[in-house]
Design an enzyme around this catalytic site. Structure first.
Site, PDB file in Angstrom:
ATOM      1  CB  CYS A 381     -11.257   4.557  14.764  1.00 31.33           C
ATOM      2  SG  CYS A 381     -10.375   3.527  15.933  1.00 31.33           S
ATOM      3  CG  HIS A 515     -14.901   1.367  14.120  1.00 29.43           C
ATOM      4  ND1 HIS A 515     -14.353   1.783  12.937  1.00 29.43           N
ATOM      5  CD2 HIS A 515     -13.866   1.080  14.937  1.00 29.43           C
ATOM      6  CE1 HIS A 515     -13.028   1.729  13.026  1.00 29.43           C
ATOM      7  NE2 HIS A 515     -12.710   1.312  14.225  1.00 29.43           N
ATOM      8  CD  GLU A 517     -17.406   2.224  10.947  1.00 27.09           C
ATOM      9  OE1 GLU A 517     -17.702   3.141  11.752  1.00 27.09           O
ATOM     10  OE2 GLU A 517     -16.247   1.798  10.794  1.00 27.09           O
TER      11      GLU A 517
HETATM   12  N1  GLN Z   1      -4.461   2.741  14.543  1.00 29.43           N
HETATM   13  C1  GLN Z   1      -5.303   3.307  15.536  1.00 29.43           C
HETATM   14  C2  GLN Z   1      -5.264   2.525  16.830  1.00 29.43           C
HETATM   15  O1  GLN Z   1      -4.881   1.384  16.857  1.00 29.43           O
HETATM   16  C3  GLN Z   1      -6.734   3.433  15.034  1.00 29.43           C
HETATM   17  C4  GLN Z   1      -7.399   2.104  14.825  1.00 29.43           C
HETATM   18  C5  GLN Z   1      -8.657   2.240  14.004  1.00 29.43           C
HETATM   19  O2  GLN Z   1      -8.853   3.231  13.345  1.00 29.43           O
HETATM   20  N2  GLN Z   1      -9.480   1.200  14.010  1.00 29.43           N
HETATM   21  O3  GLN Z   1      -5.650   3.060  17.843  1.00 29.43           O
END
Ligand code: GLN
Length: 543
Positions: A381, A515, A517
């Site tokens: 992410c 994600h 995970e």
């Molecule tokens: N801050 C970034 C976004 O909002 C990544 C979010 C995250 O890593 N869950 O896109």
């Protein structure tokens, strides 16, 4: 007709109620029963989505896009049953529900009270959304004695009464501390905790006693006598080296037998098949090697903030029979001169999800180190977004590349969809509910490019993964980045949202917008983590 098991906790918080519930779910499954686990959280927040990871640990996201308590992650990992939005409720949601009914006039002018209106709403949640499960386990968050737990305890007390003992069971998790000065295990906190429960009308049927050592029989008898519980329903839950030993230890200590005895099923139900757990416990106890992965993030002093991540890494390790050791590094360190050498010797670098500018440049420095030194890199992410920024700056000649998350910038290679999508296209997206500026949550499909490394890793061309982010890699920079050597190898089905990038010139360098995970399980390690740990094993042979 499902049976309901209510799990409460006493004495202190952090005793591992979520894990205990998950392990019980796994033990019931091991005898062939279908289970569902749900969490009732007494705090007033509407959901944990906006709670600080410092206070509340990780936010676990379900396929259907709910931001839930991290215990749902334990449930899913231990039972393999995907958690759903309707598996978690908070006082905030219950009150919202009751108050909006009141505003609509549904109560016909009645005086709205905690009993019966709030308790009825809690009962409706517990009994609602019925499935074909044999057992529904409901964990009550918090510690008995908290003011905010009272409506939940009252609701489950009533349910126990309505369902009868043949369809309900109360498990209470307590602490039996060892006092070194007296060289004795002390039962008084447990006695008090059970009294507290009894004072609201709940007699626990089964006590699970956390302790750093085995409880002698005579102590269990004593606890049983004081707490009005059969001694064979007082179960030791002593500390174990790995969380995946918990189901095995509980079984040895008679937890599942006590549950089946209560329901009159002992002797009628099949013996448990615990071979999968035994296999995992064997590997965990005697791994054939170890690798070190650096997690470069913001909440590195609080491993609960990255719970699913550390679990997914250990699942990847199980596949290779290695222990994964984690080197937690606060990324801000890399914003100071001469610090990046701290990454020397690690076998993989992982930049996890994150929000906000603080420490972002340090994470970018870690990405650069991994790229230049050919150390396996997994960006999740935020970790993918920063990898793209790093590649833009160092490889594509875009020195002012940045993310609008940190404020306006000349070259927003990461930003909100609204910043580069206009008119009809944007409207189309907003109809999908994926308009930039709101969080993109839950499971989305992603198409993998043929011949890409990730295609090989997943072994399929279409995957579904869970998201939680607002910002996206800006598709308008795709060509320049690809010319520089970065490959956009996973895209949303409409080909507008970059979901995965890889660096073909690097042994293992992958960034994912989702994600992974959240979907890894001990019996089904996520392929990306298996592959990443495999790359780290190779790396460990080089350094
Ligand atoms: N801050 C970034 C976004 O909002 C990544 C979010 C995250 O890593 N869950 O896109």
């Amino acid at each position: 007709m499902s049976r309901f098991i209510f799990i409460t906790g006493g004495v202190v918080s952090s005793l591992g109620k979520g894990l205990a519930s998950a392990a019980l779910g796994a033990l019931l499954q091991a005898r062939g029963y279908r289970v569902r686990l749900r969490k009732l959280d007494p705090y007033l927040n509407v959901d944990p989505g906006t709670m600080s990871p410092y206070q509340h640990g990780e936010v676990y996201v379900t396929d259907d896009g709910a931001e839930t308590d991290l215990d749902l992650g334990h449930y899913e990992r231990f039972t393999g049953v995907p958690a759903r939005r309707s598996d978690n409720v908070t006082t905030g949601q219950i009150y919202m529900d009751v108050l909006s009914k009141e505003r609509r006039g549904d109560y016909l002018g009645a005086t709205i009270q905690v009993i019966p209106h709030v308790t009825d709403a809690i009962k409706a949640f517990v009994l609602g959304d019925p499935g074909d499960e044999d057992f529904i386990l409901c964990e009550i968050g918090g510690t008995v004695g908290d003011i905010e737990s009272l409506p939940f305890l009252e609701a489950i007390r009533q349910l126990g009464n309505e369902l009868g003992p043949e369809r309900s069971l109360f498990v209470h998790l307590t602490l039996v501390p060892y006092i070194a000065a007296a060289a004795e295990l002390k039962t008084k906190p447990t006695q008090h905790s059970v009294k507290e429960l009894q004072s609201v009308g709940i007699q626990p049927d089964l006590l699970l006693c956390r302790s750093d050592r085995e409880l002698p029989d005579e102590l269990r008898r004593k606890i049983g006598q004081f707490c009005n519980i059969r001694p064979d329903a007082v179960i030791t839950a002593n500390d174990v080296p790995s969380i995946y030993d918990v189901p095995l230890r509980y079984h040895e200590n008679g937890f599942d037998s006590a549950v089946f005895r209560h329901f009159g099923l002992l002797g009628k139900c099949p013996d448990p098949d615990l071979s999968g757990w035994q296999r995992i416990a064997g590997i965990t106890a005697q791994p054939e090697g170890a690798v070190t992965i650096a997690i470069v993030g913001k909440y590195t002093s609080l491993p609960d903030s990255y719970k699913s991540l550390t679990e997914a890494l250990s699942h990847g390790g199980l596949e290779h029979k290695v222990r994964v050791e984690i080197d937690w590094i606060d990324s801000e360190i890399f914003e100071r001169e001469d610090t990046i050498h701290q990454l020397e010797g690690v076998h993989g670098v992982l930049v996890p999800g994150g929000f906000g500018e603080r420490g972002a440049e340090g994470k970018i420095a870690a990405v650069r180190f991994a790229r230049e030194r050919r150390v396996p890199y997994l960006g999740i992410c935020f970790g993918m977004q920063l990898a793209v920024i790093e590649a833009a700056r160092s490889m594509a000649g875009i020195p002012e590349a940045g993310s609008t998350e940190f404020g306006p910038c000349k070259d927003p290679v990461v930003g909100l969809l609204t910043e580069w999508m206009h008119g009809e296209e944007l409207q189309q997206r907003s109809a999908d509910g994926t308009l930039g500026g709101t969080m993109r949550l839950g499971a989305y499909d992603c198409m993998l490019a043929d011949n890409s490394q990730v295609f090989g890793i997943y072994g399929t061309g279409t995957i579904s993964e869970r998201h939680r982010h607002r910002y996206e890699v800006n598709i308008t920079y795709r060509e320049r980045l690809e010319q520089a050597g970065l490959r956009f190898c996973g895209m949303s089905p409409d080909r507008r949202l970059p979901e995965i990038i890889e660096l073909p010139s690097h042994p293992w360098f992958i960034g994912v917008q989702f994600h992974p995970e959240l979907k890894s399980r001990p019996f089904e390690p996520h392929p990306l983590f298996t592959s990443f740990v495999g790359a780290a094993v190779n790396q460990s042979r080089l350094v």
